[in-house]
Scaffold this active site. Sequence first.
Site, PDB file in Angstrom:
ATOM      1  N   ARG A 164       0.765  -0.598   0.027  1.00  0.00           N
ATOM      2  CA  ARG A 164       0.441  -0.095   0.425  1.00  0.00           C
ATOM      3  C   ARG A 164       0.522   1.484  -0.071  1.00  0.00           C
ATOM      4  O   ARG A 164       0.626   2.218   0.388  1.00  0.00           O
ATOM      5  CB  ARG A 164      -0.986  -0.326   1.137  1.00  0.00           C
ATOM      6  CG  ARG A 164      -1.650  -0.965   1.327  1.00  0.00           C
ATOM      7  CD  ARG A 164      -3.317  -1.104   0.558  1.00  0.00           C
ATOM      8  NE  ARG A 164      -4.390  -1.532   0.482  1.00  0.00           N
ATOM      9  CZ  ARG A 164      -3.899  -2.746  -0.027  1.00  0.00           C
ATOM     10  NH1 ARG A 164      -3.177  -3.279  -0.370  1.00  0.00           N
ATOM     11  NH2 ARG A 164      -5.261  -3.575   0.370  1.00  0.00           N
ATOM     12  N   SER A 236     -10.872  -0.768   3.910  1.00  0.00           N
ATOM     13  CA  SER A 236      -9.765  -1.299   5.213  1.00  0.00           C
ATOM     14  C   SER A 236      -9.436   0.713   5.560  1.00  0.00           C
ATOM     15  O   SER A 236      -8.906   1.095   4.999  1.00  0.00           O
ATOM     16  CB  SER A 236      -8.963  -1.532   4.980  1.00  0.00           C
ATOM     17  OG  SER A 236      -8.629  -3.039   4.391  1.00  0.00           O
ATOM     18  N   GLU A 332      -5.195   2.950   6.494  1.00  0.00           N
ATOM     19  CA  GLU A 332      -4.664   3.093   5.277  1.00  0.00           C
ATOM     20  C   GLU A 332      -4.895   4.312   4.330  1.00  0.00           C
ATOM     21  O   GLU A 332      -4.532   5.090   3.039  1.00  0.00           O
ATOM     22  CB  GLU A 332      -4.802   1.321   4.691  1.00  0.00           C
ATOM     23  CG  GLU A 332      -4.197   1.129   3.566  1.00  0.00           C
ATOM     24  CD  GLU A 332      -5.501   0.776   2.357  1.00  0.00           C
ATOM     25  OE1 GLU A 332      -5.618   0.756   0.906  1.00  0.00           O
ATOM     26  OE2 GLU A 332      -6.288   0.770   2.790  1.00  0.00           O
TER      27      GLU A 332
HETATM   28  N1  EPU Z   1     -10.330 -11.911  10.280  1.00  0.00           N
HETATM   29  C1  EPU Z   1     -11.075 -11.543  10.875  1.00  0.00           C
HETATM   30  N2  EPU Z   1     -12.129 -10.364  11.655  1.00  0.00           N
HETATM   31  C2  EPU Z   1     -12.634 -10.507  10.583  1.00  0.00           C
HETATM   32  C3  EPU Z   1     -12.657  -9.738   9.299  1.00  0.00           C
HETATM   33  C4  EPU Z   1     -10.661 -10.924   8.964  1.00  0.00           C
HETATM   34  O1  EPU Z   1     -10.724 -12.009  11.995  1.00  0.00           O
HETATM   35  O2  EPU Z   1     -13.656  -8.793  10.574  1.00  0.00           O
HETATM   36  C5  EPU Z   1      -9.385 -12.607   9.437  1.00  0.00           C
HETATM   37  C6  EPU Z   1      -9.610 -13.360   8.503  1.00  0.00           C
HETATM   38  O3  EPU Z   1      -9.894 -14.628   9.025  1.00  0.00           O
HETATM   39  C7  EPU Z   1      -8.008 -14.016   8.056  1.00  0.00           C
HETATM   40  C8  EPU Z   1      -8.033 -12.002   8.014  1.00  0.00           C
HETATM   41  O4  EPU Z   1      -8.292 -11.051   8.867  1.00  0.00           O
HETATM   42  O5  EPU Z   1      -7.509 -14.337   8.877  1.00  0.00           O
HETATM   43  C9  EPU Z   1      -6.988 -11.530   6.837  1.00  0.00           C
HETATM   44  O6  EPU Z   1      -8.684 -11.181   6.356  1.00  0.00           O
HETATM   45  P1  EPU Z   1      -9.494 -10.570   5.139  1.00  0.00           P
HETATM   46  O7  EPU Z   1      -8.835 -11.576   3.784  1.00  0.00           O
HETATM   47  O8  EPU Z   1     -10.869 -10.661   4.583  1.00  0.00           O
HETATM   48  O9  EPU Z   1      -8.414  -9.593   4.704  1.00  0.00           O
HETATM   49  P2  EPU Z   1      -7.721  -8.222   5.422  1.00  0.00           P
HETATM   50  O10 EPU Z   1      -5.650  -8.608   5.199  1.00  0.00           O
HETATM   51  O11 EPU Z   1      -8.927  -8.368   6.532  1.00  0.00           O
HETATM   52  C10 EPU Z   1      -6.835  -7.157   3.036  1.00  0.00           C
HETATM   53  C11 EPU Z   1      -6.629  -6.329   2.361  1.00  0.00           C
HETATM   54  C12 EPU Z   1      -8.255  -5.484   1.969  1.00  0.00           C
HETATM   55  C13 EPU Z   1      -8.590  -6.415   0.245  1.00  0.00           C
HETATM   56  C14 EPU Z   1      -8.205  -7.902   1.624  1.00  0.00           C
HETATM   57  C15 EPU Z   1      -8.152  -9.184   0.039  1.00  0.00           C
HETATM   58  C16 EPU Z   1      -5.283  -4.426   4.129  1.00  0.00           C
HETATM   59  C17 EPU Z   1      -5.081  -3.005   4.351  1.00  0.00           C
HETATM   60  N3  EPU Z   1      -6.439  -4.538   3.174  1.00  0.00           N
HETATM   61  O12 EPU Z   1      -7.598  -7.217   3.938  1.00  0.00           O
HETATM   62  O13 EPU Z   1      -7.954  -4.534   0.648  1.00  0.00           O
HETATM   63  O14 EPU Z   1      -9.457  -6.691  -0.387  1.00  0.00           O
HETATM   64  O15 EPU Z   1      -6.547  -7.892   2.377  1.00  0.00           O
HETATM   65  O16 EPU Z   1      -7.393  -9.717  -0.285  1.00  0.00           O
HETATM   66  O17 EPU Z   1      -4.222  -5.088   3.268  1.00  0.00           O
HETATM   67  C18 EPU Z   1      -8.309  -1.906   1.213  1.00  0.00           C
HETATM   68  O18 EPU Z   1      -7.164  -2.060   0.885  1.00  0.00           O
HETATM   69  O19 EPU Z   1      -9.160  -0.890   1.417  1.00  0.00           O
HETATM   70  C19 EPU Z   1      -8.677  -3.451   1.259  1.00  0.00           C
HETATM   71  C20 EPU Z   1     -10.472  -3.591   1.304  1.00  0.00           C
END
Ligand code: EPU
Length: 336
Positions: A164, A236, A332
């Site tokens: 990012r 995010s 972010e």
């Molecule tokens: N999780 C939780 N609680 C929640 C949601 C997720 O415990 O409410 C856990 C999930 O079980 C998983 C981990 O957190 O193990 C990661 O969750 P997820 O795959 O949903 O992705 P994220 O790391 O929360 C990132 C990006 C998103 C992108 C997703 C999918 C960042 C800051 N965010 O989110 O990007 O869509 O991966 O690849 O890196 C954005 O940047 O605006 C955005 C939405």
Amino acid sequence: MTVHADYSLKKLNTFGFDVRAKFFAAPETIETLRELLSGNRYARLPQLILGGGSNMLFCADFDGLVIQPRITGIEKTAETADDVYLRVGAGVVWDDFVAYAVQHHWGGVENLSFIPGQVGASPVQNIGAYGAEAKDSIRQVECLLCATGERKVFTAEECAFGYRDSIFKQAWRGRAIVTHVVFRLAKQPVLRTHYGTIEEELKKFPEVTLQTLREAIIAIRRKKLPDPQELGSAGSFFKNPVVPKKLADELIAKDPQMAVYPVNGDYVKLPAARLIEQAGWKGKRAGAVGVHAQQALVIVHYGGGTGREALALSSLIGQSVYEKFGVQLEPEVNII
Ligand code: EPU
């Protein structure tokens, strides 16, 4: 070109906060953008470049000139046996570009389906999702320099892409406006289906193609992330924090289910959403803002609130995550 005074940005930020710009212009060509930058009238005002407004938190009116480049067009500039090169206008809606690539069976950006915003923002924050990042496909970024209106082309290496992050958020912050991005896409794409629940979602389709992978990702995003048309948010709110492995090991000992991502030998990336959820914030509401019930990393705006309320909530979340886990969260979104 029309420059609007006292312009509402409510529809131009996906949080839907009701803020105004002192001046606003939406140039549709490089020439009109250059004219705007080189004219005396607005040159001394603070400037803000807005894409789709999907990663912006406005905490106050903007006392300067907001520029939203609306340069459109997708043009094939080169082709080899393996790849095509596409030059895409900064004002093209990101997901329209992804849909175009998938329709032509060119691979590289399909995992980034349904991300809101415009193409011009994709290199700035190196958008990423489901195991892919914009940097994997970007070869060049064409800009105009804010100070002079001169053209400057950055190679992918010069963009210094990170998680990012890019040179446009660091040394070149506020100094260059993206006009076009050149992408290299593969004619024989290798599909990336390993992230999260993609493989499970793909079982609902008869075959695995670029198109069904795109549809699977759209389905996953629809389930977890709010539709900005219905509920304000900027995706995010925080980055996933990168912490020393020693701290991560301590946290995993207490929460063995937590999935972490190695960054290098000494550091790992933690899922901020899980920390926020474990700190008790998921689904919590504070007046007009709250934490999304389906994804704890997303702050939402129910309507009638202000950016300051969202910022205050984010501080409380950051504080409590720090107290509970010793992990510092970093926003972010761009806070204006
Ligand atoms: N999780 C939780 N609680 C929640 C949601 C997720 O415990 O409410 C856990 C999930 O079980 C998983 C981990 O957190 O193990 C990661 O969750 P997820 O795959 O949903 O992705 P994220 O790391 O929360 C990132 C990006 C998103 C992108 C997703 C999918 C960042 C800051 N965010 O989110 O990007 O869509 O991966 O690849 O890196 C954005 O940047 O605006 C955005 C939405």
